[in-house]
Design a protein around this motif. Structure first.
Motif, PDB file in Angstrom:
ATOM      1  N   GLU A  45       0.987  -1.230  -0.019  1.00  0.00           N
ATOM      2  CA  GLU A  45       0.014   0.093   0.076  1.00  0.00           C
ATOM      3  C   GLU A  45       1.060   1.249  -0.144  1.00  0.00           C
ATOM      4  O   GLU A  45       1.559   1.499   0.922  1.00  0.00           O
ATOM      5  CB  GLU A  45      -0.840  -0.049   1.167  1.00  0.00           C
ATOM      6  CG  GLU A  45      -2.034  -1.194   1.294  1.00  0.00           C
ATOM      7  CD  GLU A  45      -2.837  -1.282   2.507  1.00  0.00           C
ATOM      8  OE1 GLU A  45      -2.239  -1.051   3.500  1.00  0.00           O
ATOM      9  OE2 GLU A  45      -3.889  -1.394   2.451  1.00  0.00           O
ATOM     10  N   CYS A  46       0.950   1.889  -1.060  1.00  0.00           N
ATOM     11  CA  CYS A  46       1.513   3.280  -1.118  1.00  0.00           C
ATOM     12  C   CYS A  46       0.699   4.230  -0.155  1.00  0.00           C
ATOM     13  O   CYS A  46      -0.267   4.150   0.295  1.00  0.00           O
ATOM     14  CB  CYS A  46       1.593   3.651  -2.460  1.00  0.00           C
ATOM     15  SG  CYS A  46       2.336   2.528  -3.611  1.00  0.00           S
ATOM     16  N   ARG A  47       1.434   5.464  -0.124  1.00  0.00           N
ATOM     17  CA  ARG A  47       0.935   6.434   0.686  1.00  0.00           C
ATOM     18  C   ARG A  47      -0.509   6.863   0.294  1.00  0.00           C
ATOM     19  O   ARG A  47      -0.672   7.296  -0.833  1.00  0.00           O
ATOM     20  CB  ARG A  47       2.116   7.549   0.929  1.00  0.00           C
ATOM     21  CG  ARG A  47       1.463   8.813   1.871  1.00  0.00           C
ATOM     22  CD  ARG A  47       2.215  10.002   1.801  1.00  0.00           C
ATOM     23  NE  ARG A  47       3.768   9.685   2.147  1.00  0.00           N
ATOM     24  CZ  ARG A  47       3.961   9.861   3.257  1.00  0.00           C
ATOM     25  NH1 ARG A  47       2.870  10.274   4.380  1.00  0.00           N
ATOM     26  NH2 ARG A  47       5.484   9.590   3.863  1.00  0.00           N
ATOM     27  N   ARG A  58      -3.849   9.338  -0.231  1.00  0.00           N
ATOM     28  CA  ARG A  58      -4.245  10.521  -0.620  1.00  0.00           C
ATOM     29  C   ARG A  58      -5.783  10.801   0.245  1.00  0.00           C
ATOM     30  O   ARG A  58      -6.564   9.912   0.390  1.00  0.00           O
ATOM     31  CB  ARG A  58      -4.444  10.840  -1.988  1.00  0.00           C
ATOM     32  CG  ARG A  58      -2.850  10.821  -2.606  1.00  0.00           C
ATOM     33  CD  ARG A  58      -3.130  10.941  -4.176  1.00  0.00           C
ATOM     34  NE  ARG A  58      -1.939  10.618  -4.716  1.00  0.00           N
ATOM     35  CZ  ARG A  58      -1.340  11.594  -5.439  1.00  0.00           C
ATOM     36  NH1 ARG A  58      -1.797  12.754  -5.273  1.00  0.00           N
ATOM     37  NH2 ARG A  58       0.104  11.484  -6.082  1.00  0.00           N
ATOM     38  N   GLN A  90      -6.610   5.549  -2.808  1.00  0.00           N
ATOM     39  CA  GLN A  90      -5.293   4.885  -2.510  1.00  0.00           C
ATOM     40  C   GLN A  90      -4.578   4.354  -3.630  1.00  0.00           C
ATOM     41  O   GLN A  90      -5.340   4.018  -4.608  1.00  0.00           O
ATOM     42  CB  GLN A  90      -5.827   3.627  -1.776  1.00  0.00           C
ATOM     43  CG  GLN A  90      -6.907   3.857  -0.495  1.00  0.00           C
ATOM     44  CD  GLN A  90      -7.331   2.638   0.316  1.00  0.00           C
ATOM     45  OE1 GLN A  90      -6.875   1.770   0.274  1.00  0.00           O
ATOM     46  NE2 GLN A  90      -8.674   2.838   0.485  1.00  0.00           N
ATOM     47  N   ALA A  92      -0.622  13.648  -1.318  1.00  0.00           N
ATOM     48  CA  ALA A  92      -0.234  13.120  -0.012  1.00  0.00           C
ATOM     49  C   ALA A  92       0.165  13.824   1.053  1.00  0.00           C
ATOM     50  O   ALA A  92       0.479  15.089   0.747  1.00  0.00           O
ATOM     51  CB  ALA A  92       0.741  11.749  -0.291  1.00  0.00           C
ATOM     52  N   PRO A 141       4.641   9.164   8.515  1.00  0.00           N
ATOM     53  CA  PRO A 141       3.611   8.425   7.556  1.00  0.00           C
ATOM     54  C   PRO A 141       2.503   7.735   8.375  1.00  0.00           C
ATOM     55  O   PRO A 141       2.668   7.292   9.392  1.00  0.00           O
ATOM     56  CB  PRO A 141       4.597   7.483   6.795  1.00  0.00           C
ATOM     57  CG  PRO A 141       5.745   7.306   7.568  1.00  0.00           C
ATOM     58  CD  PRO A 141       6.020   8.603   8.551  1.00  0.00           C
ATOM     59  N   THR A 197      -0.271   2.752   7.284  1.00  0.00           N
ATOM     60  CA  THR A 197      -0.314   1.967   5.887  1.00  0.00           C
ATOM     61  C   THR A 197       0.799   2.263   5.028  1.00  0.00           C
ATOM     62  O   THR A 197       0.993   1.290   4.211  1.00  0.00           O
ATOM     63  CB  THR A 197      -1.541   2.125   5.106  1.00  0.00           C
ATOM     64  OG1 THR A 197      -1.651   3.510   4.920  1.00  0.00           O
ATOM     65  CG2 THR A 197      -2.852   1.766   5.789  1.00  0.00           C
ATOM     66  N   ASP A 198       1.686   2.739   5.485  1.00  0.00           N
ATOM     67  CA  ASP A 198       2.883   3.291   4.665  1.00  0.00           C
ATOM     68  C   ASP A 198       3.963   2.365   5.036  1.00  0.00           C
ATOM     69  O   ASP A 198       3.907   1.346   5.809  1.00  0.00           O
ATOM     70  CB  ASP A 198       3.501   4.819   4.671  1.00  0.00           C
ATOM     71  CG  ASP A 198       4.109   5.264   3.624  1.00  0.00           C
ATOM     72  OD1 ASP A 198       4.511   6.374   3.795  1.00  0.00           O
ATOM     73  OD2 ASP A 198       3.977   4.614   2.638  1.00  0.00           O
ATOM     74  N   ASP A 215      10.837   9.651   2.491  1.00  0.00           N
ATOM     75  CA  ASP A 215       9.549  10.600   1.671  1.00  0.00           C
ATOM     76  C   ASP A 215      10.381  11.146   0.387  1.00  0.00           C
ATOM     77  O   ASP A 215       9.599  11.764  -0.270  1.00  0.00           O
ATOM     78  CB  ASP A 215       9.076  11.533   2.543  1.00  0.00           C
ATOM     79  CG  ASP A 215       8.224  11.080   3.724  1.00  0.00           C
ATOM     80  OD1 ASP A 215       7.866   9.826   3.616  1.00  0.00           O
ATOM     81  OD2 ASP A 215       8.146  11.829   4.771  1.00  0.00           O
ATOM     82  N   GLN A 224      10.281   7.161  -4.309  1.00  0.00           N
ATOM     83  CA  GLN A 224       9.114   6.447  -4.523  1.00  0.00           C
ATOM     84  C   GLN A 224       9.548   4.947  -4.248  1.00  0.00           C
ATOM     85  O   GLN A 224      10.497   4.606  -5.226  1.00  0.00           O
ATOM     86  CB  GLN A 224       8.426   6.725  -5.806  1.00  0.00           C
ATOM     87  CG  GLN A 224       7.295   5.693  -6.362  1.00  0.00           C
ATOM     88  CD  GLN A 224       6.258   5.859  -5.381  1.00  0.00           C
ATOM     89  OE1 GLN A 224       5.776   7.063  -4.945  1.00  0.00           O
ATOM     90  NE2 GLN A 224       5.469   4.875  -4.624  1.00  0.00           N
TER      91      GLN A 224
END
Length: 309
Positions: free
Chosen positions: A38-40, A42, A47, A191, A198, A201-202, A295, A298
């Motif tokens: 799961e990416c960061r 929004r 998501q 984000a 974070p 979920t990050d 941060d 990516q």
């Protein structure tokens, strides 16, 4: 070797990885933890789920329609090939559909199939590769307009000029970064700003780990990175945990491949950059036990590569 896999963007009140659509044994037959990241997120429930090597090929329409039905949201899917080229397609509940490639020059190198343009007048002596680039660029205004309509159904106002610029640009060096620029140009909320902690979920991290005593620090660390030869590696290990380290490899092509593992082979992440300064800052931040250094990049989850270790 670059990253190959998919990114799924949609809006959902629950985690995308919990959607029943991803429980289909035809798609993901192994443990989800090995294939999903799961990416960061929004704001507003938007998501991005990174899906590694478990979705069926040549089934784009069914995948899009099932995800739209499951979320009631516009859906965007980006398929990345070796960090070189990205095939992006979108669908909305009302049926707005589009597909395009990111980095038209690299897409032409991959000899992708390009639909003809209504004003296809080939210059004398034009190569097949040149023709593909020309046709892909000629399709940019139409694709930008379709993507803007996709965004509008999601409740956003796209920057059409920014969309056209993103669709025409070269990846430098990783095409997955261009995908996230495309999402920004759609007008989706950004984000959380760099420097904020974070959400849960990050990417996981355990602050306060203690680097090995011999790890270079400060000016020594900077000098080690700046003097790193091509194909050279710097590894920073933890004093206690064997599966806790950060490392950088200066690839033969002159780019830096940065990795860290967080106390488990499954928590192994990788990225690339052309900036030695960013590498120095990241390794120094890792040594300090912080989290904000992540941060600036990516990250790609590569834990599944080590699942048998």
């Amino acid at each position: 070797m670059g990253y190959s896999g998919d990114f799924v963007l949609a809006r959902s009140d629950s985690s995308l990885r919990d959607l029943p659509v991803f429980d289909d044994p035809e798609w993901c037959i192994e443990e989800q933890a090995d294939y999903f990241h799961e990416c960061r997120p929004r704001p507003g429930g938007w998501q991005t789920l990174q899906v590694n090597d478990c979705l069926p090929e040549n089934d784009d329409d069914r995948w899009l329609h099932r995800l739209v039905a499951a979320t009631g949201s516009p859906v965007m899917i980006a398929s990345v090939m070796d960090s070189d080229v990205c095939y992006v397609r979108g669908l909305t509940p009302s049926g707005v559909a589009w597909a395009t490639f990111l980095d038209p020059v690299m897409a032409a190198d991959y000899e992708v199939t390009v639909p003809p343009h209504s004003e296809d007048e080939a210059p004398r002596g034009e190569t097949d590769q040149g023709r593909r680039v020309r046709l892909l660029l000629a399709n940019v205004p139409k694709a930008a307009e379709q993507i803007a309509l996709w965004a509008a159904e999601g409740g956003f106002t796209a920057d059409r000029e920014a969309l056209r610029a993103v669709l025409a640009k070269r990846a430098d060096p990783f095409v997955e970064d261009v995908f996230f620029e495309l999402v920004d140009a759609c007008g989706l909320p950004l984000a959380a700003p760099v420097g904020e902690d974070p959400p849960a979920t990050d990417l996981p991290v355990h602050p306060g780990h203690r680097p090995e005593q011999h790890c270079p620090r400060g000016a020594r660390l900077e000098a080690a990175v700046l003097s790193l030869p091509r194909d050279g590696v710097i590894v920073l290990g933890c004093a206690v945990e064997a599966d806790c380290f950060a490392q950088v490899w200066l690839r033969p092509d002159g780019t830096y491949e940065l990795e860290y593992r967080d106390r488990s082979p499954a928590e192994h992440y990788q990225t690339r950059t052309v900036s030695a300064d960013k590498v120095v800052a990241a390794l120094a931040g890792w040594e300090a036990g912080g989290i904000a250094w992540r941060d600036a990049f990516q990250w790609n989850s590569i834990g599944s590569w080590f699942s048998d270790s």
